[in-house]
Design a protein around this motif. Structure first.
Motif, PDB file in Angstrom:
ATOM      1  N   ARG A   1       4.167   6.694 -19.614  1.00 28.34           N
ATOM      2  CA  ARG A   1       3.964   5.294 -19.219  1.00 28.34           C
ATOM      3  C   ARG A   1       4.137   5.095 -17.706  1.00 28.34           C
ATOM      4  NH1 ARG A   1       7.493   3.338 -23.571  1.00 28.34           N
ATOM      5  NH2 ARG A   1       6.259   3.303 -25.466  1.00 28.34           N
ATOM      6  N   PRO A   2       5.222   5.643 -17.092  1.00 30.48           N
ATOM      7  CA  PRO A   2       5.344   5.483 -15.634  1.00 30.48           C
ATOM      8  C   PRO A   2       4.153   6.052 -14.870  1.00 30.48           C
ATOM      9  CG  PRO A   2       7.433   6.202 -16.569  1.00 30.48           C
ATOM     10  CD  PRO A   2       6.417   6.296 -17.670  1.00 30.48           C
ATOM     11  N   LYS A   3       3.645   7.205 -15.307  1.00 33.38           N
ATOM     12  CA  LYS A   3       2.471   7.789 -14.664  1.00 33.38           C
ATOM     13  C   LYS A   3       1.256   6.888 -14.839  1.00 33.38           C
ATOM     14  CE  LYS A   3       3.231  12.786 -14.773  1.00 33.38           C
ATOM     15  NZ  LYS A   3       2.721  14.054 -15.348  1.00 33.38           N
ATOM     16  N   SER A   4       1.123   6.360 -16.057  1.00 33.02           N
ATOM     17  CA  SER A   4      -0.017   5.509 -16.371  1.00 33.02           C
ATOM     18  C   SER A   4      -0.036   4.267 -15.478  1.00 33.02           C
ATOM     19  CB  SER A   4       0.029   5.110 -17.845  1.00 33.02           C
ATOM     20  OG  SER A   4      -1.105   4.360 -18.209  1.00 33.02           O
ATOM     21  N   TYR A   5       1.127   3.633 -15.311  1.00 34.11           N
ATOM     22  CA  TYR A   5       1.187   2.446 -14.471  1.00 34.11           C
ATOM     23  C   TYR A   5       1.011   2.796 -12.997  1.00 34.11           C
ATOM     24  CZ  TYR A   5       2.226  -0.952 -18.069  1.00 34.11           C
ATOM     25  OH  TYR A   5       2.127  -1.773 -19.141  1.00 34.11           O
ATOM     26  N   ALA A   6       1.535   3.940 -12.584  1.00 36.27           N
ATOM     27  CA  ALA A   6       1.330   4.379 -11.200  1.00 36.27           C
ATOM     28  C   ALA A   6      -0.158   4.554 -10.924  1.00 36.27           C
ATOM     29  CB  ALA A   6       2.085   5.687 -10.948  1.00 36.27           C
ATOM     30  N   PHE A   7      -0.855   5.140 -11.877  1.00 35.80           N
ATOM     31  CA  PHE A   7      -2.301   5.327 -11.760  1.00 35.80           C
ATOM     32  C   PHE A   7      -3.019   3.978 -11.755  1.00 35.80           C
ATOM     33  CE2 PHE A   7      -6.395   5.812 -14.041  1.00 35.80           C
ATOM     34  CZ  PHE A   7      -7.068   6.595 -13.110  1.00 35.80           C
TER      35      PHE A   7
ATOM     36  N   PHE B   1       3.556  11.826 -10.141  1.00 31.79           N
ATOM     37  CA  PHE B   1       2.718  12.974 -10.467  1.00 31.79           C
ATOM     38  C   PHE B   1       3.219  14.278  -9.835  1.00 31.79           C
ATOM     39  CE2 PHE B   1       0.028   9.625 -11.895  1.00 31.79           C
ATOM     40  CZ  PHE B   1      -0.789  10.187 -12.875  1.00 31.79           C
ATOM     41  N   THR B   2       4.386  14.240  -9.185  1.00 35.38           N
ATOM     42  CA  THR B   2       4.965  15.475  -8.643  1.00 35.38           C
ATOM     43  C   THR B   2       6.399  15.682  -9.122  1.00 35.38           C
ATOM     44  OG1 THR B   2       5.566  14.278  -6.608  1.00 35.38           O
ATOM     45  CG2 THR B   2       3.492  15.518  -6.594  1.00 35.38           C
ATOM     46  N   LEU B   3       7.273  14.760  -8.797  1.00 31.34           N
ATOM     47  CA  LEU B   3       8.692  14.921  -9.117  1.00 31.34           C
ATOM     48  C   LEU B   3       9.161  14.000 -10.228  1.00 31.34           C
ATOM     49  CD1 LEU B   3       9.975  14.984  -5.425  1.00 31.34           C
ATOM     50  CD2 LEU B   3       9.453  16.951  -6.889  1.00 31.34           C
ATOM     51  N   GLY B   4       8.246  13.291 -10.863  1.00 35.29           N
ATOM     52  CA  GLY B   4       8.611  12.281 -11.853  1.00 35.29           C
ATOM     53  C   GLY B   4       9.274  12.838 -13.089  1.00 35.29           C
ATOM     54  N   GLU B   5       9.576  11.920 -13.996  1.00 34.90           N
ATOM     55  CA  GLU B   5      10.342  12.239 -15.205  1.00 34.90           C
ATOM     56  C   GLU B   5       9.644  13.266 -16.091  1.00 34.90           C
ATOM     57  OE1 GLU B   5      11.946   9.849 -19.148  1.00 34.90           O
ATOM     58  OE2 GLU B   5      11.092   8.781 -17.460  1.00 34.90           O
ATOM     59  N   THR B   6       8.315  13.191 -16.161  1.00 37.66           N
ATOM     60  CA  THR B   6       7.565  14.094 -17.037  1.00 37.66           C
ATOM     61  C   THR B   6       6.499  14.818 -16.228  1.00 37.66           C
ATOM     62  OG1 THR B   6       6.111  12.256 -17.627  1.00 37.66           O
ATOM     63  CG2 THR B   6       7.933  12.749 -19.123  1.00 37.66           C
ATOM     64  N   PRO B   7       6.885  15.863 -15.483  1.00 36.70           N
ATOM     65  CA  PRO B   7       5.898  16.611 -14.699  1.00 36.70           C
ATOM     66  C   PRO B   7       4.911  17.311 -15.625  1.00 36.70           C
ATOM     67  CG  PRO B   7       7.996  17.771 -14.735  1.00 36.70           C
ATOM     68  CD  PRO B   7       8.226  16.438 -15.371  1.00 36.70           C
ATOM     69  N   GLY B   8       3.743  17.665 -15.063  1.00 34.49           N
ATOM     70  CA  GLY B   8       2.749  18.354 -15.881  1.00 34.49           C
ATOM     71  C   GLY B   8       1.631  17.424 -16.280  1.00 34.49           C
ATOM     72  N   ARG B   9       0.955  17.762 -17.379  1.00 28.03           N
ATOM     73  CA  ARG B   9      -0.263  17.062 -17.756  1.00 28.03           C
ATOM     74  C   ARG B   9      -0.011  15.855 -18.651  1.00 28.03           C
ATOM     75  NH1 ARG B   9      -3.830  21.651 -20.325  1.00 28.03           N
ATOM     76  NH2 ARG B   9      -5.363  19.965 -20.469  1.00 28.03           N
TER      77      ARG B   9
ATOM     78  N   ALA C   1       0.826  -1.210   0.000  1.00 24.47           N
ATOM     79  CA  ALA C   1       0.000   0.000   0.000  1.00 24.47           C
ATOM     80  C   ALA C   1       0.858   1.257   0.000  1.00 24.47           C
ATOM     81  CB  ALA C   1      -0.929  -0.008   1.208  1.00 24.47           C
ATOM     82  N   LEU C   2       1.912   1.274   0.800  1.00 28.87           N
ATOM     83  CA  LEU C   2       2.802   2.435   0.858  1.00 28.87           C
ATOM     84  C   LEU C   2       3.597   2.596  -0.439  1.00 28.87           C
ATOM     85  CD1 LEU C   2       4.117   2.121   4.521  1.00 28.87           C
ATOM     86  CD2 LEU C   2       2.609   3.911   3.612  1.00 28.87           C
ATOM     87  N   LEU C   3       4.046   1.490  -1.004  1.00 28.08           N
ATOM     88  CA  LEU C   3       4.796   1.535  -2.260  1.00 28.08           C
ATOM     89  C   LEU C   3       3.942   2.086  -3.388  1.00 28.08           C
ATOM     90  CD1 LEU C   3       7.450   0.825  -3.739  1.00 28.08           C
ATOM     91  CD2 LEU C   3       6.481  -1.438  -4.191  1.00 28.08           C
ATOM     92  N   VAL C   4       2.701   1.628  -3.459  1.00 22.25           N
ATOM     93  CA  VAL C   4       1.792   2.072  -4.525  1.00 22.25           C
ATOM     94  C   VAL C   4       1.516   3.570  -4.422  1.00 22.25           C
ATOM     95  CG1 VAL C   4      -0.591   1.928  -5.341  1.00 22.25           C
ATOM     96  CG2 VAL C   4       0.715  -0.164  -4.953  1.00 22.25           C
ATOM     97  N   VAL C   5       1.160   4.034  -3.233  1.00 19.98           N
ATOM     98  CA  VAL C   5       0.824   5.454  -3.087  1.00 19.98           C
ATOM     99  C   VAL C   5       2.080   6.325  -3.205  1.00 19.98           C
ATOM    100  CG1 VAL C   5       1.023   5.646  -0.559  1.00 19.98           C
ATOM    101  CG2 VAL C   5      -0.608   7.076  -1.803  1.00 19.98           C
ATOM    102  N   GLY C   6       3.219   5.811  -2.712  1.00 14.13           N
ATOM    103  CA  GLY C   6       4.466   6.572  -2.838  1.00 14.13           C
ATOM    104  C   GLY C   6       4.876   6.757  -4.284  1.00 14.13           C
ATOM    105  N   ASN C   7       4.773   5.691  -5.062  1.00 14.79           N
ATOM    106  CA  ASN C   7       5.109   5.771  -6.484  1.00 14.79           C
ATOM    107  C   ASN C   7       4.165   6.713  -7.217  1.00 14.79           C
ATOM    108  OD1 ASN C   7       6.472   4.928  -8.953  1.00 14.79           O
ATOM    109  ND2 ASN C   7       4.597   3.818  -9.420  1.00 14.79           N
ATOM    110  N   PHE C   8       2.886   6.653  -6.866  1.00 13.89           N
ATOM    111  CA  PHE C   8       1.898   7.534  -7.504  1.00 13.89           C
ATOM    112  C   PHE C   8       2.225   9.005  -7.229  1.00 13.89           C
ATOM    113  CE2 PHE C   8      -2.066   9.983  -7.269  1.00 13.89           C
ATOM    114  CZ  PHE C   8      -2.570   9.766  -8.538  1.00 13.89           C
ATOM    115  N   ILE C   9       2.497   9.322  -5.976  1.00 12.80           N
ATOM    116  CA  ILE C   9       2.815  10.716  -5.616  1.00 12.80           C
ATOM    117  C   ILE C   9       4.091  11.167  -6.316  1.00 12.80           C
ATOM    118  CG2 ILE C   9       3.500  12.217  -3.715  1.00 12.80           C
ATOM    119  CD1 ILE C   9       1.645  10.545  -1.919  1.00 12.80           C
ATOM    120  N   TYR C  10       5.097  10.297  -6.342  1.00 13.95           N
ATOM    121  CA  TYR C  10       6.357  10.654  -6.997  1.00 13.95           C
ATOM    122  C   TYR C  10       6.146  10.923  -8.488  1.00 13.95           C
ATOM    123  CZ  TYR C  10      10.860  10.126  -9.278  1.00 13.95           C
ATOM    124  OH  TYR C  10      11.968  10.322 -10.068  1.00 13.95           O
TER     125      TYR C  10
END
Length: 409
Positions: free
Chosen positions: A62-68, A50-58, A39-48
């Motif tokens: 793929r990483p955002k998609s899988y995190a979601f 969508f905030t500090l990840g490779e492609t910030p913004g809208r 649970a912590l890994l999933v939510v941590g990856n999601f927050i990362y």
């Protein structure tokens, strides 16, 4: 910031509730620790992401998609569990209130009942949990060829038996398995249709997403050619471009790319499919959709060279165009081909028995063939995927439609 705080509170409340269910049915601490770690890994990856990840913004990478996708999977598991346990807690609250009000001496506690409900809840929750994981692993590439035969009184004789292959919503920016896409392209060619029609959304946002796949899609083949239109994602409206010029260049690059791979892109235009003296008008509009989606489609302009008596096939990405404009147009469009909805990439379909998806709550026409006022529309369920990186029950679709002359007998 406030929405992140609210989200985290909701997520951890759901997690704690589910943890209580696990503690009820299992006495092994390692079970709880594994659940909490996931649970912590999933939510941590999601927050990362969508905030500090490779492609910030809208831009939905793929990483955002899988995190979601993993977040949705975890939250569905927790919410299904809670539906059962909350009913039990409500029952216990009512029982306790009754006991206190009437002074009953009997204590309303049901540990065995609680254990039983927790087991049932977790077992049922495991079904959508497993299905969503399967959808990300295999379901998104579970390509299906759906075949329809449509009859028309006024179909030109030379087009009796004419075969159309329709694909839609490629969303090439989401692909992550070349072997599967090679198989799908081969499957399209294997239909040996007379014409191939693509009804929009070649990319998620940017033309460059299609570059790794251009050589593969250029091998698509049909006797009478390949035609395409634009979908709402093809315009780049969901990207925070540095300049308007960059956005315009992206669209021009996509138009050129479609031409390079052999598609004749119809931008509020028409073409004629000719067989001897008989012909069919193929009309293609730019995206037209209600509910905030881009409205660049111009049906009148697209049909300028088409006559009232022509047999007409319309390519329009968003099916809301059909119900809002096309059906009431002065011209009769015999067949409209759309996509856009993806069937929400989730649902249950058993031919002849069940056809359900959350998409039906937003779209009147969301998947398959519909008929009104003597006209047909096919809403393709989509070739690719977007957002949730998978499909459950609503599989990627290749449509083959055979046109038939209706018998007078």
């Amino acid at each position: 910031m406030l929405r992140w705080i609210i989200f985290l509170i909701v997520y951890f409340v759901l997690g704690l509730y589910t943890l209580q269910a696990l503690k009820t049915i299992s006495r092994y601490p390692w079970v709880y620790y594994i659940f909490m770690a996931i649970a912590l890994l999933v939510v941590g990856n999601f927050i990362y992401q969508f905030t500090l990840g490779e492609t910030p913004g809208r831009v939905l990478s793929r990483p955002k998609s899988y995190a979601f996708g993993f977040l949705i999977t975890m939250m569905v598991f927790e919410m299904v569990t809670i539906l059962f346990l909350f009913s039990e807690d409500l029952f216990r609250l009512v029982s306790a209130t009754y006991s206190n009000f009437f002074g009953a001496s009997k204590e309303f506690t049901f540990p065995q009942r609680r254990r039983f409900l927790s087991t049932i809840a977790l077992g049922i929750a495991a079904i959508p949990f497993g299905a969503l994981l399967y959808g990300m692993y295999k379901g998104k590439y579970n390509f299906k060829v759906l075949k329809y035969t449509l009859e028309f009184d006024d179909l030109p004789d030379a087009f009796d038996g004419y075969r159309i292959t329709q694909i839609s919503d490629v969303h090439s920016g989401s692909f992550d398995n070349r072997d599967k896409i090679e198989y799908a392209v081969e499957l399209i060619n294997r239909q040996e249709s007379d014409v191939l029609l693509f009804t929009g959304d070649m990319v998620n946002n940017m033309a460059v997403e299609m570059d790794p796949w251009a050589d593969l899609f250029s091998t698509l083949d049909a006797t009478d050619g390949k035609y395409s239109i634009l979908g709402n994602h093809d315009y780049g409206d969901y990207v925070e471009w540095e300049t308007e010029e960059a956005k315009e260049k992206n669209l021009e690059d996509l138009k050129k790319l479609q031409k390079d791979i052999g598609f004749d892109l119809l931008l509020n235009e028409s073409r004629f499919l000719q067989k001897g003296k008989d012909r069919i008008a193929l009309v293609g509009v730019e995206n037209w959709g209600k509910g905030g989606f881009k409205n660049a489609g111009d049906l009148k302009k697209a049909a300028e060279k088409v006559s009232q008596d022509d047999f007409k096939i319309l390519m329009s990405h968003d099916p809301t165009h059909w119900e809002e404009k096309v059906l009431s147009d002065d011209y009769h469009y015999h067949l409209t081909l759309s996509g856009h909805t993806h069937g929400m990439q989730f649902g249950i379909e058993i031919p002849g028995w069940v056809k359900w998806s959350p998409a039906k709550w937003r779209y009147k026409h969301w998947a398959g063939i519909y008929s009104e006022k003597g006209a047909y529309i096919n809403v393709n369920r989509g070739f690719g995927f977007l957002g949730y990186p998978g499909r459950v029950g609503i599989w990627p679709e290749i449509t083959v439609i055979t046109l038939k002359k209706k018998s007078l007998v």
